[in-house]
Design a protein around this motif. Structure first.
Motif, PDB file in Angstrom:
ATOM      1  N   ASP A 399       6.670   1.137 -13.500  1.00 39.14           N
ATOM      2  CA  ASP A 399       6.485   2.584 -13.385  1.00 39.14           C
ATOM      3  C   ASP A 399       7.824   3.285 -13.632  1.00 39.14           C
ATOM      4  O   ASP A 399       8.450   3.807 -12.709  1.00 39.14           O
ATOM      5  N   GLU A 401       8.510   6.090 -14.990  1.00 41.34           N
ATOM      6  CA  GLU A 401       8.522   7.526 -14.720  1.00 41.34           C
ATOM      7  C   GLU A 401       8.765   7.796 -13.238  1.00 41.34           C
ATOM      8  O   GLU A 401       9.563   8.672 -12.884  1.00 41.34           O
ATOM      9  N   ALA A 402       8.084   7.048 -12.372  1.00 40.49           N
ATOM     10  CA  ALA A 402       8.297   7.222 -10.930  1.00 40.49           C
ATOM     11  C   ALA A 402       9.715   6.817 -10.543  1.00 40.49           C
ATOM     12  O   ALA A 402      10.339   7.440  -9.680  1.00 40.49           O
ATOM     13  N   ALA A 404      12.363   7.058 -12.453  1.00 44.41           N
ATOM     14  CA  ALA A 404      13.256   8.118 -12.914  1.00 44.41           C
ATOM     15  C   ALA A 404      13.213   9.330 -11.984  1.00 44.41           C
ATOM     16  O   ALA A 404      14.220  10.021 -11.807  1.00 44.41           O
ATOM     17  N   ARG A 405      12.058   9.579 -11.395  1.00 45.36           N
ATOM     18  CA  ARG A 405      11.963  10.688 -10.436  1.00 45.36           C
ATOM     19  C   ARG A 405      12.684  10.363  -9.133  1.00 45.36           C
ATOM     20  O   ARG A 405      13.208  11.261  -8.465  1.00 45.36           O
TER      21      ARG A 405
END
Length: 533
Positions: A399, A401-402, A404-405
């Motif tokens: 994941d 994207e998660a 990176a957040r």
């Protein structure tokens, strides 16, 4: 303090120095083990000392090492497990759970702890997400799994004894290679797999060894400590911060099996002379409500900590009155699955001087409060809690994207929690947006809302946390019906087939009125909470 300076300064046993970790300069323990395999190999030296003790069984460090070596050889030679393969464990607490974990480490695999309370749909998602080479489950959970499993009751004991003369053949790994994946409830509706590296876990071990050294400096013998393990092993509290470091320090883990029962647990504390116990507030509440506890000899219990969920200063005062070990030995802490260990810990002195705070940052943790622009704010100003350390997870499994957040470019992890620093201590003002903490388990409303939205006749819904005297919070759902209103019983049965039991709402408000929204269409959650409270 001079003792800390000597222990962590140049040449000290727990020397802290800066090194590059995943592209950032972070404080690390210079003398740490470089892998969990190294920790496992060293544990053999503890010989006949107790490692795992239950109400009916006892396993020494030597017996544990032999069982792990045998099971590791069977995983490698008979089942074809290779370094980097995932081995999933879906079971209630038992010595076999811990042996399975260490056997996974011994073959260079990645141990994946599944939440033992998951419903079949959640298990199926995790199986597809982590794609394990081997699944280990107790018979109760095996019945919920669609593929072949090794059972805790029969298969694991057989593998533990299959090769009695086996020796460790642990493959080399890099420090930042994955070692463990533990799931945390997902804000967007799916559980996320927090990936913990060998460095993360060996750093946690050094943190606990440092605490032991501090005890020794004040005249207490840490080798006589006996630690109660009464929380699930698929949480960092009992795996990363109890079972793993105690293999490194040669101290006993007293393992409670089965659901929490005040009399059974306190009987085990008395018989095994437990010295340290980390509990969730729900356990503590049940002890307070249980009545007279004086029939148990709890004089050995000198350290009692609360974790995983917030508790009020008023409740802590009640606990200290009803439960003598909490008088002088009570500590509180704040951490996340993603942080591997406590971000901060409140000592008895902290709780006395600044009730409601969560203490100072753990050694090796850099903590800042940041504003909406990701800029640090001064003490006394509220903002998001951000942390950076060698303990923090390396990311979320599959994941990006998660991940990176969660992390910025300098490896600062954004917790989503809101807090403030007061005289060096952390005070939380708001936990992660919308988070419900039910009996120590994190529950994210979005996951439940997504399930309820699948029910025919539900136009829209919102899930909120409602106060509960025992659990802290319970799950409440407001459902807007499209046509004839469904019954709470039907909705609960529908949710129960798809969600772990602790996520199923126990309070229902079914209406034909649309949910209140603002000008951008966002549901006004606070208004809903006030309307149904």
């Amino acid at each position: 303090m001079e003792t800390i300076r000597k222990l962590t300064g140049p040449g000290g046993e727990f020397e802290l120095r800066e090194e590059d970790v995943l592209g950032a300069r972070l404080p690390v323990f210079a003398g740490r083990a470089r892998s969990l395999g190294e920790v496992l190999t060293r544990s053999v030296s503890y010989g006949d000392r107790d490692y795992l003790v239950t109400a009916s069984r006892r396993m020494s460090f030597a017996e544990h090492a032999a069982a792990v070596a045998s099971m590791a050889k069977a995983l490698r030679d008979d089942l074809g497990v290779r370094p980097g393969d995932r081995i999933a464990i879906n079971a209630a607490n038992s010595p076999e759970w811990i042996v399975s974990f260490w056997a996974t480490i011994a073959v260079g695999g990645i141990a994946v702890g599944y939440n033992a309370w998951w419903a079949p749909r959640e298990i199926e998602y995790a199986l597809g997400h982590t794609d394990p080479k081997v699944v280990i489950a107790d018979e109760k959970r095996a019945a919920l799994i669609s593929e072949d499993v090794l059972t805790i009751e029969k298969d694991v004991p057989s593998l533990m004894a299959r090769y009695p003369d086996a020796r460790f053949e642990i493959p080399e790994v890099a420090e930042d290679d994955p070692a463990v994946i533990l799931y945390t409830s997902g804000t967007s509706g799916r559980p996320k797999g927090a990936v913990h590296s060998h460095r993360n876990l060996t750093s946690v071990i050094e943190y606990h060894r440092f605490n032991d050294a501090m005890m020794a400096a004040f005249g207490m013998d840490p080798s006589t400590r006996r630690y109660l393990l009464a929380l699930p092993l698929f949480h960092i509290a009992c795996l990363h911060n109890l079972a793993v470091p105690r293999l490194a320090t040669g101290t006993a883990v007293i393992l409670h099996e089965g659901g929490f029962d005040v009399d059974r647990v306190l009987g085990l504390v008395e018989r095994e002379r437990v010295t340290n116990w980390g509990a969730v507030p729900t356990m503590a509440h049940r002890m307070v409500e249980h009545g007279d506890l004086s029939k148990y000899d709890l004089s050995s219990l000198t350290a009692f900590s609360l974790a995983t969920a917030p508790s009020s200063p008023a409740f802590k005062a009640r606990l200290q009155t009803a439960f003598p070990p909490a008088k002088g030995g009570l500590v509180d802490s704040y951490g996340l699955t993603e942080s591997c260990t406590a971000i901060s810990t409140a000592t008895p002195a902290d709780l006395a001087e600044a009730p409601g705070t969560l203490g100072r940052p753990t050694i090796g943790v850099q903590l800042e409060i940041r504003d909406a622009g990701n800029r640090p704010v001064p003490e006394g100003v509220e903002g998001e809690v951000c942390v950076r350390s060698a303990y923090n997870m390396i990311g979320y499994w599959r994941d990006p994207e998660a991940t990176a957040r969660a992390f910025d470019e300098d490896r600062w992890m954004h917790t989503g929690d809101i807090g403030v620093i007061e005289q060096g201590r952390l005070r939380l003002t708001t936990r992660r947006s919308d988070l419900i903490i039910r009996g120590g388990e994190n529950v994210y409303p979005a996951e439940i809302e997504n399930v309820l939205a699948e029910y025919t006749g539900v136009r829209e819904c919102i899930v909120i946390g409602a106060p509960h005297p025992d659990l802290g919070q319970e799950v409440a759902a407001v459902v807007v019906a499209n046509g004839p209103p469904p019954s709470p019983e039907d909705l609960a049965a529908f949710a129960r087939e798809r969600l772990a039991y602790f996520k199923v709402p126990t309070r229902w408000h079914i209406t034909a009125d649309p949910l209140p929204r603002n000008a951008t269409g966002k549901v006004l959650r606070k208004q809903v909470e006030e309307a149904v409270s």
